[in-house]
Design an enzyme around this catalytic site. Structure first.
Site, PDB file in Angstrom:
ATOM      1  N   ASP A  13      26.599  62.223  81.306  1.00 44.12           N
ATOM      2  CA  ASP A  13      25.956  62.247  82.196  1.00 44.12           C
ATOM      3  C   ASP A  13      27.168  62.791  83.348  1.00 44.12           C
ATOM      4  O   ASP A  13      26.515  62.939  84.957  1.00 44.12           O
ATOM      5  CB  ASP A  13      25.122  61.505  82.747  1.00 44.12           C
ATOM      6  CG  ASP A  13      24.018  61.162  82.014  1.00 44.12           C
ATOM      7  OD1 ASP A  13      23.577  62.251  81.269  1.00 44.12           O
ATOM      8  OD2 ASP A  13      23.183  60.310  81.150  1.00 44.12           O
ATOM      9  N   ASP A  33      23.012  58.004  82.948  1.00 38.22           N
ATOM     10  CA  ASP A  33      23.086  56.545  82.984  1.00 38.22           C
ATOM     11  C   ASP A  33      24.239  56.683  82.150  1.00 38.22           C
ATOM     12  O   ASP A  33      25.226  55.137  81.552  1.00 38.22           O
ATOM     13  CB  ASP A  33      22.069  56.017  81.589  1.00 38.22           C
ATOM     14  CG  ASP A  33      21.363  55.965  81.068  1.00 38.22           C
ATOM     15  OD1 ASP A  33      22.181  57.215  80.390  1.00 38.22           O
ATOM     16  OD2 ASP A  33      21.131  55.282  79.856  1.00 38.22           O
ATOM     17  N   ASP A  81      18.224  63.415  82.630  1.00 39.64           N
ATOM     18  CA  ASP A  81      18.535  62.790  81.823  1.00 39.64           C
ATOM     19  C   ASP A  81      17.322  61.889  81.069  1.00 39.64           C
ATOM     20  O   ASP A  81      16.523  61.874  81.345  1.00 39.64           O
ATOM     21  CB  ASP A  81      19.726  61.890  81.332  1.00 39.64           C
ATOM     22  CG  ASP A  81      20.803  61.810  79.662  1.00 39.64           C
ATOM     23  OD1 ASP A  81      20.612  63.206  78.993  1.00 39.64           O
ATOM     24  OD2 ASP A  81      20.843  60.297  79.423  1.00 39.64           O
TER      25      ASP A  81
END
Length: 865
Positions: free
Chosen positions: A602, A598, A326
C-alpha cells in the site's frame, strides 16, 4: 534445518558460494539493502525554506523593527518564521523516512551456505547466487528461487494484500536455471520467495536471485522515492495571498511615508507612519493561524487515536471525495478465524451460533482439524483452528494435550493435504488427522462420485461467500512401521472447516457515514474476486458494477479506465503499481483521494494519494511512514472522525479569516486616513502590537474550538477548487470592517470636537478610539463564532475560552489606561467615565452591525463552508 539440506526426491543443488566469491559479488553488486535517500542537511533545508518570499519579507520586517528598537515585535515576527519553517522541514523529511522504514523491514540476519557449511551472516552481505536456508518464523532476506522445500508456505500479505499463506514449490535450477523474481504477487510463480515476506510453515532451501533495490521490496522503494509530495491547496493559497498582500502593503507603506514627509516635512514620523501601515497590512497572522488551526486539529485528532504525521492533511480531509481502501487489514482484521463448520449431518456458523458447540456431530470435525495442525502454529489458518478448538471444545474430551506426535506427512504439490500421526496414551493403535484442500481430502477418503459431488458443491457455495475451505478426515493405523504415503491410510471423511478474514465490526457503519457525507468508498485488494465481492457486501460497499481484476486493469488504456472509474467500486488481484495507477486516475478526474492501507504493497498509493491513511497497530512501518495519517487503534470509524475534523478545520478557518479581514480594515484605515485629513497619527506600532499579541492569537483559539455545524456531515465535500479566501469570505470581512472603520472615525472626530480647547484632546481621542476598537474586536469574535447557531447552542469549550480572552483583554486595557507609564507608552490620556460608557455603547452598536452583515451573508457562507 537439516531436513532441507538433502530431502529425498529433491534435485541436487550447488553447495553455495565460497567466501571469496561472495566478497567479489558484494563488491560488484553492493550490499543487500535499500539505497539510502539523499539526505539534506538542516542548514540546506533551512536555506531552501527561507528563500521563499514570504519568509524573506517577515525576516526583513523583523530586522527593521529590531533596528528601531521594537524588540518585542521583531522577536514575534522571527518566532513566526521559525514555526512555519519547522513545519516545512518536517514535511520535507517524509520521503526519506519512508525509505528508512523499507530498509529496516528486511531481516537483519540470514542463514546461508558458504564454502559448503551453514553460516549465519548479516542480511546486507547476501549476494546473488548465495544458497539461503529458511525456516518457520524467518523473514525472507532477499528474492530467492526455491530449490528444495518441505511443507513450505509464506505470508506475502505485505506485498500482495492476501491474508492466506502462499504454498511454495521448488524448481530444478539445473533444468530451469535460476530465474529472477518478476512479480511480487505470488500468483504466477510458486517457486520464488520474496524479500520481506514471512515464512509461516515448513523449511526451504533456495538460491538468491535479487538483492537490495533489485528485489520486489526494493522496487517498491524505488517507486516511493520517485513520488513528489506537494503542498496542499490551502497552503499554496495562503502563501500566494501573503505574498501579494505583503507586496501591496509595503508599496502603500512606502507611499504613505513619502506623502507624510512631503505634507508635514517630518521624515521620521513619516517613516513611523509607513512602518505602522506595514504592520497593519502585513498578514503575518495568516500562516500563524493556519499553523495553529492545523496543529490544534492534529492534537485533537490524537485524542481520537488518529496520528497526523502530515498536519496540513487534517484540513484536506474535509475535501475528500474518494476513499480508496485495502481489504486486508483495513476493511478486515487481517486475522483468520473459523467461520463455519460443516458435516453431512450438521452445520455450525460462528456468526450466528451461541458460545458453545452444540452439535455433537461436529465435535470430530474440529477435534481432528486441531490435531492436523501444529501446536505452535505460524500459519494463520492453523492458529485460527487452534483458537476455535480452545473456545468451542473447552471442557470436553476432544482436546488432547497428552497425545504424542509420531510423524507427519507434509503438504506437497502432488497432494494438497497434510496428515499428522498421533499416539494416544491409552490406545495401542495410531490415530491420523488430515486436513487440506477439499478435493484432496475427498481423494484420500476414496468417496463415491455422488458423495464427492455433494461435498464439492458445498465447498463452492462457501467459496462464493469469500470463505477459505479445508476438508478434514481421520484414520487409524496399527502400531509399527508407517506407510510411505497418505493414500495408504483408510481415511474417513469428517467434514469441512471454513475460515475467513472477518470484516472489522466498525466498518459498515463507517462506510455508511462516508456515503452520507458524499464520500465514495472504493476497495482495492490482491485477493480473489469472490472473496472481494463477499467482503464488499458485508462492509456495505456497492457490488452492482462489475469487478475489475488486475489483468483487466493492465489491459485498459487510461481513457478506458477513466470511463470505468465512474461506476466500479471493487478492484481485485491488483499489484502495488496498479493501486498507484488507480489513485492517480481518480486524481486526474478531479477527485481528492484518501487511501487507507497497512502493508508494503500500500505504500506507493499511500504516498501518492492526497491523504494517505495507515493502520497503526497491525500496519507495517513503511505504510505508517508513507502515510499522512495513522489510525493508532486500527478503528476504521476513526477515519470518519478525521473527515469530520477536516471539515471543521476548514469551516473554522473561514470564520477566522473573516475576522482577520474585518479587523484589519479599521487598522489600515486608521493608519492612512489621519494623514489624508491632516490629523495627528492615530495608531502607532505599539497599538497594533497590542492587537496582534492579545486579540489575533486568542481569537484563533476560540474559532478553532468551535464545533462543526450540525448538518455539515450530511453535505457533500467542498469543491476541490474552493478557495479559503473566496469572494464570500472577503465580502463579509470587508463589510464588517468598513462599518467598524466608519464608527471609529466618527468616535475620533467626535472626541476631538467635544474637547476643542483641551491640550490633551488628541491623546484622549486616541485612547477613546482604541477602547472602542478593542471592545468591538471582542464583539467581532463573538459574532463570527457561529454562522448557524444561536448563542445558547454554542460550544461550552469555546465559550469558556472566549470569556477568559475577553476578561484578559479588558484587564490589560484597563492597565494601559490606568497605569501612567503604560499610558505614556501608548500616547494615551485617560477618558472620562462618561466617555468610557459611551465607548461601551458604541461597541455594542458595532455588534449589531456585525450580526446584520452575518444575517445577510450567513446562508451563502454556511453552504460554502
Amino acid at each position: 534445518m537439516d531436513d532441507v539440506l538433502g530431502a529425498p526426491g529433491t534435485p541436487p543443488v550447488a553447495r553455495g558460494l565460497s567466501n571469496a566469491e561472495a566478497r567479489r559479488r558484494l563488491a560488484r553488486d553492493g550490499p543487500n539493502e535499500l539505497p539510502a535517500s539523499k539526505r539534506r542537511s538542516v542548514l540546506r533545508l533551512a536555506r531552501e525554506v527561507a528563500s521563499e518570499p514570504m519568509f524573506l519579507l517577515l525576516v526583513a520586517c523583523g530586522a527593521i523593527y529590531m533596528v528601531l528598537g521594537d524588540r518585542q515585535e521583531a522577536l514575534m515576527l522571527l518566532g513566526f518564521v521559525f514555526v512555519v519553517m519547522g513545519i516545512s522541514f518536517a514535511q520535507q523529511r517524509r520521503s526519506e523516512r519512508s525509505l528508512d522504514a523499507l530498509r529496516d523491514l528486511s531481516s537483519p540476519r540470514a542463514l546461508v551456505e558458504r564454502d559448503g557449511e551453514p553460516a549465519r551472516i548479516a542480511a546486507r552481505e547476501l549476494v546473488a547466487g548465495d544458497v539461503v536456508l529458511l525456516a518457520e518464523g524467518d523473514r525472507v532476506p532477499a528474492d530467492v528461487h526455491l530449490v528444495q522445500v518441505s511443507n513450505f508456505a509464506v505470508d506475502e500479505s505485505l506485498l500482495t494484500g492476501e491474508s492466506a499463506p502462499v504454498v511454495k514449490e521448488f524448481s530444478d535450477p539445473t533444468r530451469d536455471g535460476p530465474r529472477e523474481a518478476v512479480r511480487p504477487d505470488g500468483m504466477d510463480d510458486s517457486s520464488h520467495a520474496y524479500s520481506g515476506t514471512l515464512v509461516t510453515r515448513g523449511t526451504a532451501r533456495g538460491c538468491v536471485v535479487a538483492t537490495g533495490e533489485r528485489s520486489a521490496l526494493g522496487r517498491i522503494g524505488q517507486s516511493l522515492a520517485g513520488i513528489v509530495v506537494e503542498s496542499t491547496p490551502i497552503q499554496q493559497e495562503t502563501r500566494r495571498v501573503v505574498k501579494r498582500v505583503a507586496l501591496v502593503g509595503l508599496a502603500l507603506a512606502a507611499a504613505l511615508a513619502v506623502a507624510y514627509w512631503i505634507a508635514l516635512g517630518d521624515w521620521l514620523h513619516g517613516l513611523l507612519a509607513g512602518l505602522t501601515l506595514a504592520m497593519a497590512v502585513l498578514p503575518e497572522e495568516l500562516p500563524v493561524i493556519l499553523t495553529l488551526f492545523l496543529g490544534l486539529g492534529a492534537w485533537r485528532l490524537a485524542g481520537e487515536k488518529v496520528l497526523a504525521r502530515s498536519i496540513p492533511a487534517v484540513e484536506l480531509l474535509g475535501a475528500t471525495t474518494v476513499l480508496c481502501v485495502d481489504k486486508t487489514g483495513t476493511l478486515t482484521a487481517n486475522r483468520m478465524t473459523v467461520r463455519r463448520l460443516w458435516s453431512e449431518q450438521a452445520t455450525y456458523d460462528t456468526a450466528q451460533a451461541g458460545a458453545g458447540l452444540l452439535q455433537e456431530a461436529l465435535h470430530g470435525v474440529l477435534e481432528y482439524a486441531v490435531l492436523a495442525s501444529h501446536r505452535r502454529a505460524f500459519d494463520p489458518m492453523e492458529t485460527a483452528i487452534g483458537e476455535a478448538g480452545k473456545r468451542l471444545l473447552a471442557d470436553t474430551e476432544h482436546l488432547h494435550g497428552d497425545w504424542t506426535l509420531v510423524d507427519d506427512y507434509p503438504l506437497s504439490p502432488a497432494m494438497l493435504a497434510m496428515s499428522r500421526v498421533w499416539q494416544s496414551p491409552d490406545k495401542a493403535e495410531r490415530l491420523i488427522a488430515a486436513k487440506g484442500a477439499p478435493e484432496a481430502i475427498v481423494d484420500l477418503c476414496h468417496l463415491d462420485a455422488a458423495q464427492g459431488a455433494r461435498i464439492i458443491e458445498q465447498v463452492r457455495a462457501m467459496a462464493g461467500e469469500g470463505l477459505r475451505v479445508l476438508g478434514v478426515a481421520h484414520a487409524t493405523f496399527p502400531a509399527g512401521a508407517l506407510p510411505g504415503q497418505q493414500h495408504d491410510f483408510d481415511f474417513a471423511f469428517l467434514g469441512l472447516v471454513a475460515l475467513e478474514d472477518p470484516v472489522r465490526p466498525d466498518v459498515p457503519q463507517a462506510i455508511a457515514e462516508c456515503r452520507a457525507a458524499g464520500i465514495r468508498v472504493v476497495m482495492m485488494t490482491g485477493d480473489h474476486p469472490a472473496t472481494a465481492v463477499s467482503i464488499a457486501r458485508q462492509a456495505g460497499l456497492s457490488t452492482e458494477a462489475p469487478v475489475i481484476a488486475g489483468t483487466e486493469l493492465a489491459a485498459l488504456s487510461d481513457e478506458a479506465l477513466a470511463e470505468r472509474l465512474g461506476a466500479a467500486s471493487i478492484f481485485c488481484r491488483v499489484q502495488p503499481e496498479q493501486k498507484l495507477r488507480l489513485v492517480r486516475a481518480f486524481q486526474a478526474r478531479g477527485d481528492v483521494v484518501a487511501m487507507t492501507g497497512d502493508g508494503v504493497n500500500d505504500a506507493l498509493a499511500l504516498k501518492a494519494a492526497d491523504i494517505g491513511v495507515a493502520m497503526g497497530a497491525r500496519g507495517t512501518e513503511v505504510a505508517r511512514e508513507a502515510a499522512a495519517l495513522v489510525l493508532l487503534n486500527d478503528d476504521f470509524a476513526s477515519l470518519v472522525t478525521a473527515v469530520r475534523y477536516g471539515r471543521r478545520v476548514f469551516a473554522n478557518l473561514r470564520k477566522a479569516i473573516v475576522f482577520v479581514v474585518a479587523v484589519h480594515v479599521p487598522i489600515v484605515g486608521l493608519s492612512i486616513l489621519p494623514v489624508v485629513f491632516g490629523w495627528p497619527m492615530l495608531l502607532m506600532p505599539v497599538h497594533i502590537l497590542f492587537l496582534q499579541l492579545i486579540i489575533d492569537p486568542a481569537c484563533s483559539v476560540v474559532f478553532e474550538a468551535e464545533p462543526l455545524e450540525a448538518d455539515a456531515m450530511k453535505a457533500p465535500p467542498r469543491r476541490p477548487d474552493q478557495k479559503l479566501f473566496d469572494k464570500d469570505v472577503l465580502a463579509r470581512g470587508l463589510w464588517q470592517g468598513a462599518g467598524l472603520l466608519l464608527l471609529l472615525l466618527a468616535v475620533y472626530a467626535g472626541a476631538r470636537a467635544w474637547l476643542p480647547e483641551d491640550p490633551q484632546r488628541d491623546d484622549i481621542a486616541r485612547a477613546l478610539t482604541f477602547v472602542v476598537l478593542v471592545l468591538s474586536n471582542l464583539g467581532l469574535i463573538h459574532a463570527n463564532r457561529s454562522w448557524g447557531r444561536s448563542a445558547p447552542q454554542r460550544n461550552k469549550e469555546s465559550s469558556r475560552q472566549f470569556a477568559w480572552i475577553a476578561i484578559g483583554t479588558v484587564v490589560v486595557l484597563g492597565a494601559v489606561l490606568g497605569i501612567p507609564a503604560m499610558s505614556r507608552l501608548f500616547a494615551f490620556s485617560a477618558p472620562s467615565s462618561v466617555m468610557l460608557l459611551a465607548a461601551l455603547g458604541i461597541a455594542g452598536l458595532s455588534v449589531v452591525w456585525f450580526e446584520g452583515v452575518k444575517r445577510v451573508h450567513g446562508r451563502r457562507l454556511r453552504v460554502a463552508g
